[in-house]
Design an enzyme around this catalytic site. Structure first.
Site, short mmCIF file in Angstrom:
data_model
loop_
_atom_site.label_atom_id
_atom_site.label_comp_id
_atom_site.label_asym_id
_atom_site.label_seq_id
_atom_site.Cartn_x
_atom_site.Cartn_y
_atom_site.Cartn_z
N LYS A 38 0.86 -1.19 0.00
CA LYS A 38 0.00 0.00 0.00
C LYS A 38 0.88 1.23 0.00
O LYS A 38 1.77 1.38 0.84
CB LYS A 38 -0.90 0.00 1.25
CG LYS A 38 -1.78 1.25 1.34
CD LYS A 38 -2.84 1.23 0.25
CE LYS A 38 -3.55 2.58 0.14
NZ LYS A 38 -2.73 3.59 -0.55
N LYS A 62 7.41 3.32 7.13
CA LYS A 62 6.33 4.16 7.64
C LYS A 62 5.18 3.32 8.20
O LYS A 62 4.68 3.59 9.30
CB LYS A 62 5.82 5.09 6.52
CG LYS A 62 4.84 6.14 7.00
CD LYS A 62 4.34 7.02 5.85
CE LYS A 62 5.43 7.87 5.28
NZ LYS A 62 4.89 8.85 4.30
N LYS A 74 4.97 1.54 -3.78
CA LYS A 74 4.82 2.85 -4.40
C LYS A 74 4.71 2.66 -5.90
O LYS A 74 5.23 1.68 -6.47
CB LYS A 74 6.05 3.73 -4.10
CG LYS A 74 5.76 5.21 -4.14
CD LYS A 74 5.06 5.71 -2.90
CE LYS A 74 4.92 7.22 -2.93
NZ LYS A 74 4.28 7.74 -1.70
N THR A 149 -2.49 14.66 6.43
CA THR A 149 -1.04 14.53 6.53
C THR A 149 -0.43 15.78 7.13
O THR A 149 0.41 15.72 8.04
CB THR A 149 -0.42 14.22 5.16
OG1 THR A 149 -0.98 13.03 4.63
CG2 THR A 149 1.09 14.05 5.27
#
Length: 387
Positions: A38, A62, A74, A149
Site C-alpha cells: 500500500k 512508515k 509505491k 497529513t
C-alpha cells in the site's frame, strides 16, 4: 536494476508502457511481510524507477513505525500531470496493472494525482477497492481534502517542541501544497506563527507573521501564484530553509537538506513533511549543532492512518466518520514522535536511526515468522540509491 535489491526487498518491480498514450510507469512492491502493498502513486515528468523504489522503502518503514499492518509499495507514472491527456495515460497505467491491483497493491494519492483521479482508477478497474483517497461523494475518505497529513506534521512538531522545550513558536514551511497548507492551518490553530513559506512559484518571509486565513483563501483562488501578492516579502527561492525560526518544515521536495547546507539551518527543530527531504550527512550535521529532527516517516504518517481507515471501509456502504481518523492521527504521531526522540537520546544517535531501528525490528519479526530466517542478523539498509 538488480542493484535495487537488498535483504529487505523489493519483492516485485513491474514496468509498464503503452505506445498509444505514451504512458510509462512502474510499480514497486518493497516488502509485504506485515501485509499487502500500500502506497501512493505519483505522476511527474521526471519520475524514475530508482525514485519510486526509494519511496516504496520509505513506505515499508512508515507502515511499520505506525504499527499498521500493510506493506511498503509505491507507483509512479512518467508524465506531466497538467497535460490534457492525463486521464487517458492514467487509465492506461491502471489497466496495465490489473493483475496486481487490488490483490497485491491498492492505489493511493501522491504528487500529481487528486481524489478525482482515485475515482477514475476505481472506474477503470470497476472496483471500489482499487484506490483509496476517493471523493467523499463516492463514500471515500478524501484525506487530501481533510488535510490529514499536514495536520499530523503540525501535531508532530508541537509534541517535539514540548519534548525538547523549544522556547519559541515561529514556523517556516517549505511547500504550500496538500501537506504544507494543512500544516500551516493546524500550526495557526495551535498558536504558532508562520513567518515564511514557499510554493513552486516562489518564497515569502514576514518576520511578524503571515495571515494564514488569507493565504489559504488565496491558495484556493491563485494556487502557487499566491506569492505574487506578497512582492515586498519575496525572498530567493530555497532561502526559506535558512530563515531565522524555531521550527522548519520541509514539505515540498526530497533531498533539499544536504551535508553541505544543513549547517545553515537556523531552526531548533526540523519536522519533515516531505518524503526523504534530508540526507544522512544533513542529519548528522543537524544533530551535531543541536537541532532536533522528527523523521519524515514519523511526522507525515497521517496520510497512511487515514488510508488504513479507508482500506478497512473501502467496500462499505457507510461513509466513515472523520473525527476518529483525526484523533487517531494525533495520538499515533504524538506518541511515535516522543518515542523516537527519547530513543535517539538513549541510543546517542540520530532520530532517523532510532526510527529505523524501531521499524526494522517490527519488519524483521514479521519476516522471521514468515520463514525469511533473518533471525538476529542485521540486514543492511539501502539508504542512498544512485539516481
Amino acid at each position: 536494476m538488480f542493484d535495487l535489491i537488498d535483504d529487505w526487498g523489493p519483492e516485485k518491480v513491474v514496468l509498464v508502457s503503452d505506445t498509444k498514450t505514451g504512458m510509462q510507469g512502474v510499480l514497486v512492491i518493497d516488502n509485504s511481510a506485515r501485509g499487502m502493498g500500500k502506497g501512493g502513486t505519483r505522476m511527474q515528468p521526471n519520475v524514475s524507477v530508482q525514485e519510486v523504489a526509494r519511496l516504496a522503502r520509505t513506505m515499508t518503514w512508515k507502515w511499520a513505525a505506525a504499527d499498521l499492518f500493510y506493506g511498503g509499495a509505491k507507483a509512479g507514472i512518467k508524465f506531466d500531470p497538467t497535460s490534457a491527456d492525463k486521464e487517458a495515460v492514467l487509465r492506461s497505467f491502471v489497466k496495465a496493472l490489473r493483475n496486481e491491483v487490488p490483490r497485491e497493491y491498492v492505489f493511493g494519492l501522491d504528487m500529481g494525482l487528486t481524489e478525482n483521479d482515485a475515482a477514475i482508477i476505481n472506474d477503470e478497474l470497476g472496483d471500489r477497492g482499487a484506490a483509496v483517497g476517493t471523493p467523499a461523494e463516492l463514500g471515500g475518505v478524501a484525506y487530501d481534502r481533510l488535510g490529514v497529513t499536514g495536520f499530523g506534521v503540525a501535531e508532530a512538531a508541537d509534541q517535539a517542541a514540548t519534548d525538547v522545550a523549544l522556547p519559541g513558536k515561529r514556523v517556516v514551511i517549505q511547500g504550500f501544497g496538500a501537506v504544507g497548507h494543512a500544516a500551516a492551518k493546524r500550526f495557526d490553530e495551535l498558536g504558532y506563527t508562520v513567518v515564511g513559506l514557499s510554493t513552486a512559484a516562489g518564497s515569502i518571509h514576514a518576520p511578524d507573521g503571515l495571515d494564514i486565513d488569507r493565504l489559504l483563501a488565496q491558495r484556493t483562488e491563485l494556487g502557487d501564484q499566491l506569492v505574487d501578492e506578497y512582492l515586498p516579502q519575496r525572498i530567493a527561492p530555497g532561502s526559506e530553509l535558512f530563515l531565522d525560526c524555531d521550527i522548519l518544515v520541509p514539505a515540498a521536495l526530497q533531498d533539499v537538506l544536504t551535508k553541505d547546507n544543513a549547517g545553515d539551518v537556523r531552526a531548533r527543530l526540523v519536522t519533515e513533511g516531505a518524503n526523504l527531504p534530508s540526507s544522512d550527512g544533513a542529519r548528522a550535521r543537524l544533530r551535531a549543532q543541536g537541532t532536533a529532527v522528527v523523521p519524515d516517516f514519523i511526522a507525515n504518517a497521517g496520510g497512511i492512518v487515514a488510508a488504513a481507515y479507508a482500506m478497512e471501509g473501502r467496500y462499505s456502504a457507510f461513509r466513515p466518520d472523520t473525527a476518529p481518523i483525526m484523533a487517531t492521527v494525533s495520538e499515533k504521531i504524538r506518541s511515535n514522535t516522543s518515542t523516537v526522540l527519547g530513543q535517539a537520546r538513549l541510543r546517542d544517535t540520530t532520530t532517523h536511526e532510532a526510527a529505523f531501528a524501531m521499524a526494522r525490528d517490527r519488519v524483521r519479526a514479521a519476516m522471521d515468522l514468515r520463514g525469511a530466517r533473518l533471525g538476529g542478523a542485521q540486514p543492511r539498509e539501502r539508504v542512498n540509491i544512485k539516481l
